[in-house]
Design a protein around this motif. Structure first.
Motif, PDB file in Angstrom:
ATOM      1  N   ILE A  19       9.282  31.474  65.444  1.00  0.00           N
ATOM      2  CA  ILE A  19      10.465  32.255  65.811  1.00  0.00           C
ATOM      3  C   ILE A  19      10.839  33.050  64.562  1.00  0.00           C
ATOM      4  O   ILE A  19      11.703  32.658  63.776  1.00  0.00           O
ATOM      5  CB  ILE A  19      11.601  31.334  66.283  1.00  0.00           C
ATOM      6  N   ASP A  20      10.117  34.135  64.355  1.00  0.00           N
ATOM      7  CA  ASP A  20      10.235  34.869  63.096  1.00  0.00           C
ATOM      8  C   ASP A  20      11.207  36.040  63.232  1.00  0.00           C
ATOM      9  O   ASP A  20      11.821  36.263  64.289  1.00  0.00           O
ATOM     10  CB  ASP A  20       8.847  35.340  62.636  1.00  0.00           C
ATOM     11  N   GLU A  21      11.324  36.795  62.155  1.00  0.00           N
ATOM     12  CA  GLU A  21      12.287  37.893  62.130  1.00  0.00           C
ATOM     13  C   GLU A  21      11.957  38.947  63.184  1.00  0.00           C
ATOM     14  O   GLU A  21      12.851  39.479  63.846  1.00  0.00           O
ATOM     15  CB  GLU A  21      12.300  38.533  60.739  1.00  0.00           C
ATOM     16  N   SER A  22      10.670  39.260  63.359  1.00  0.00           N
ATOM     17  CA  SER A  22      10.296  40.276  64.341  1.00  0.00           C
ATOM     18  C   SER A  22      10.629  39.822  65.758  1.00  0.00           C
ATOM     19  O   SER A  22      11.071  40.620  66.591  1.00  0.00           O
ATOM     20  CB  SER A  22       8.806  40.593  64.222  1.00  0.00           C
ATOM     21  N   SER A  23      10.452  38.519  66.049  1.00  0.00           N
ATOM     22  CA  SER A  23      10.801  38.008  67.376  1.00  0.00           C
ATOM     23  C   SER A  23      12.299  38.072  67.601  1.00  0.00           C
ATOM     24  O   SER A  23      12.771  38.396  68.708  1.00  0.00           O
ATOM     25  CB  SER A  23      10.305  36.568  67.523  1.00  0.00           C
ATOM     26  N   LEU A  24      13.082  37.764  66.580  1.00  0.00           N
ATOM     27  CA  LEU A  24      14.535  37.822  66.708  1.00  0.00           C
ATOM     28  C   LEU A  24      15.025  39.253  66.910  1.00  0.00           C
ATOM     29  O   LEU A  24      15.995  39.492  67.630  1.00  0.00           O
ATOM     30  CB  LEU A  24      15.186  37.205  65.473  1.00  0.00           C
ATOM     31  N   ARG A  25      14.330  40.211  66.275  1.00  0.00           N
ATOM     32  CA  ARG A  25      14.725  41.615  66.459  1.00  0.00           C
ATOM     33  C   ARG A  25      14.512  42.057  67.904  1.00  0.00           C
ATOM     34  O   ARG A  25      15.305  42.815  68.460  1.00  0.00           O
ATOM     35  CB  ARG A  25      13.941  42.510  65.510  1.00  0.00           C
TER      36      ARG A  25
END
Length: 737
Positions: free
Chosen positions: A75-81
């Protein structure tokens, strides 16, 4: 010309110098004793220095990376974006699970917690959104909740949900009764040694019930903030709980329980299936870190969009966690200043699956103290015999030996041996001895060496330099009382439950629980369970001077517990539905056995072997033939004849014995043994057996009729019927005519 020196002038000077060197040795020994006392105390700075030395090893030689064991769904930064802030709707988590299962993932673990209902569920939206018409609200209420959708997805896969432990009292918002399950213990209760969390934060019940396992993912760093050890078992809410990684391993192997092995100093290891993971005394595992590889991660959004290659998921365990800094799950480790917490679990899983976990057994502290003492004593003993150059070489050799032994244990054995304390202590002693030798002339050292050579013990030094003792398997010869118990008619009982295996398992557990308590409550040792049978013994590992009586008392108590259970089952079924009662047979025998740890160097059990054990099993099988619930051997009967109502039933040939061995049954305790009914029965039964063995059939039959009437109170109809049938067969046999 002055006078020539003679012996009377040399002796006082020599003795004075000997005293000086002896005093130096004494001071060196006192220095060594002080250093050893500091190590036994083990203050924080000593521990921190030791742990930093282990960090250096991991940086020099990290564990080799394996790409085919564990994948982290990040659940990385790109997924959160793309998907928005955490937590995401549970429908997304359900879709993520489905993608992993479709990709061939084996076991899925969540390094996140779902302790609260999904706020984006349709029923929540129906109640909280303004401006909706009544029809729309009603449609939303009829839709399944997001948590239910997620639970359905969990049921379709092998999922282990994470749990969180709280160290702060009162931190858990919701209390839920703690239930101990899936833990077997070999040794003492491990709970006093384990990391203790006063509270355990669970997932939603609907999710916990759907998952195949739950494991705690809470990690406590060392005092310097670095994570080196992870508890694989811990105590939370008073029960023993596995870690997330260990529970995933249990689910992957299909094991029903984890095995915790303990000794007096704490936990030794934790086993799951064929895997045995060494731990420290508190049940923590030293993680053998590999280098950081981004290929271990797949982005959650890439997984959901179908952009992850098949080989990144297929056949692997999957851990779902986060590397996003904003979600505050970054840990400081020896190999990285900000490692995602989920990777700690992945690293532990990989090292356990590869058999490459690090260990620091309880004996390592003793090894380090002995090594420091040995090296320092060698310097103290040999220094007076050496000049400064040789002593320098010896000091360098001691440092090299210390580092070499420590490095070999780490790189080849996966065992952490501290080199800092042995090295520092020996170097301090070395520095002191250099100063001592500096003020002593070479000629004086030669005389001192001659004076003190009688104190050298090369053989003893060589013996102390050996490697630590390895675990040896074996046993001892000891007189034991052995018990076998088996359920009568188990095949028929199994047929009744052929469509309900869980019901059969519940019934067996319901029976064995009180029987086990009866055995252990009377100082018995459970050897093993064998389907519907149980084996136990007395007088090992702890001595029991009345082991025969305790075994017989346990047998009587087992029959009482069985009777109570049958009555309870009948009450539960009601008077209109008769329940077939459970029956057991019990065999007891006393004699010499081999008892100890038997097995392999990977796995062993504390068990008993020998003819005594075999005869106990044989006696248990004969209870059905003689129609009595208990049969005991002659040695057992002789030891308890004043404590129990012991009745002889027959004699038989035993392997290794020339004379026939008598066998007995137990009809009650001492109150029965002194009763008039039993005394008369015992006397008439003895007359019957004597007549039978002499071949006086008519007299035997007369006594049988008397005994059968007396024995009705004790349930001996089947026993005497057996003898009637024997005599009838003998009389009617052609060979007897």
């Amino acid at each position: 010309m002055g006078p020539r020196p003679d012996g009377t002038a040399v002796v006082p000077v020599l003795l004075n110098r000997i005293r000086r060197l002896g005093a130096g040795r004494i001071v060196g020994l006192l220095l060594l004793v002080g250093l050893l006392a500091v190590r036994i105390w083990d203050p924080g700075p000593i521990e921190a220095l030791r742990q930093r030395s282990f960090d250096i090893y991991q940086l020099i030689q990290p564990r080799a990376v394996r790409q085919d064991l564990v994948t982290i769904v990040d659940i990385d930064e790109s997924s959160l974006r793309v998907l928005g802030q955490w937590p995401w709707p549970r429908t997304i988590m359900a879709e993520m699970l489905s993608k992993i299962v479709e990709g061939g993932g084996t076991v899925i673990g969540f390094d996140v917690l779902f302790s609260e209902p999904d706020r984006s569920s349709p029923e929540v939206v129906a109640e909280t959104f303004h401006g909706l018409d009544d029809a729309t609200r009603e449609k939303l209420r009829r839709l399944p909740s997001n948590d239910a959708v997620f639970a359905d997805a969990i049921r379709l896969s092998k999922v282990v949900l994470g749990q969180s432990g709280y160290l702060v009292s009162g931190a858990a918002p919701i209390a839920r009764p703690a239930i101990q399950k899936g833990v077997a213990i070999l040794g003492a209760d491990p709970r006093p040694f384990l990391v203790d969390f006063p509270h355990l934060l669970h997932n939603l019940p609907i999710l916990d019930l759907a998952a195949q396992g739950q494991g705690i993912f809470s990690i406590i760093p060392e005092q310097d903030g670095i994570v080196r050890r992870v508890p694989v078992v811990a105590v939370a809410d008073g029960i023993v709980v596995p870690s997330l990684s260990l529970e995933m391993l249990r689910v992957a192997t299909g094991s029903g329980a984890i095995l915790i092995t303990t000794d007096a100093s704490g936990v030794r290891s934790v086993g799951v299936g064929d895997f045995k993971i060494p731990t420290d005394g508190k049940g923590r595992v030293w993680i053998h870190f590999s280098s950081i590889k981004p290929s271990r991660y797949v982005s959650a959004i890439d997984l959901l969009k179908g952009r992850v290659p098949a080989d990144r998921i297929a056949g692997k365990m999957a851990l779902i966690g986060t590397s996003a800094a904003g979600l505050l799950d970054l840990k400081v480790t020896p190999v990285h200043p900000a490692l995602p917490g989920v990777e700690l679990h992945a690293q532990l899983l990989e090292s356990a699956l590869m058999g490459e976990t690090l260990s620091r057994p309880t004996y390592t502290a003793s090894v380090e103290i002995v090594l420091a003492m040995l090296l320092s004593l060698i310097l103290i003993i040999l220094a007076p015999r050496m000049n400064a150059g040789t002593l320098f070489v010896l000091g360098g050799a001691t440092a090299a030996v210390t580092l070499g032994v420590s490095w070999y244990c780490f790189s080849s054995l996966g065992v952490l041996i501290d080199y800092t304390f042995p090295l520092i202590s020996s170097l301090l002693v070395y520095a002191f001895l250099v100063c001592t030798n500096y003020v002593t002339v070479s000629a004086d050292r030669h005389r001192i060496r001659s004076a003190f050579s009688q104190y050298l013990s090369p053989d003893l030094v060589e013996q102390l330099a050996q490697s630590p003792e390895k675990l040896t398997l074996g046993g001892e010869q000891r007189v034991l009382t052995v018990l076998f118990s088996d359920i009568r008619g188990f095949t028929a009982i199994s047929e009744l439950y052929k469509d309900d295996p869980k019901g059969l398992t519940s019934l067996i557990n319901r029976l064995f629980t009180p029987l086990t308590k009866d055995i252990m409550g009377r100082h018995g040792t459970i050897d093993k369970y064998m389907g519907d049978a149980v084996m136990a013994f007395w007088n090992a590992p702890l001595a029991d001077p009345i082991h025969e009586a305790n075994a017989c008392e346990a047998a009587c108590a087992m029959l009482e517990s069985l009777k109570a259970l049958n009555e309870q089952r009948q009450r539960e079924a009601g008077d209109t539905q008769p329940v077939p009662p459970l029956r057991i047979g019990i065999g007891l025998n006393t004699g010499l056995c081999a008892v100890g740890n038997f097995g392999s160097d990977l796995h062993f059990n504390y068990s008993a072997l020998g003819d005594t054990v075999n005869l106990a099993s044989r006696l248990e099988g004969m209870t059905k033939q003689y129609g009595v619930p208990i049969i005991i051997g002659e040695s057992t009967a002789q030891a308890v004849i004043t404590r129990f109502a012991v009745l002889e039933v027959d004699h038989l040939q035993v392997r290794g014995k020339r004379e026939l061995q008598r066998i007995f049954t137990i009809l009650g305790r001492s109150d029965v043994a002194t009763s008039r009914d039993f005394v008369e029965l015992n006397e008439r039964n003895g007359i019957m057996l004597d007549a039978y063995r002499r071949g006086e059939w008519l007299q035997a039959l007369e006594m049988i009729l008397v005994c059968r009437e007396l024995g009705k109170k004790f349930g001996l109809d089947a026993y005497y019927e057996l003898y009637i049938q024997r005599i009838r067969y003998i009389i009617e046999s052609p060979a007897s005519s």
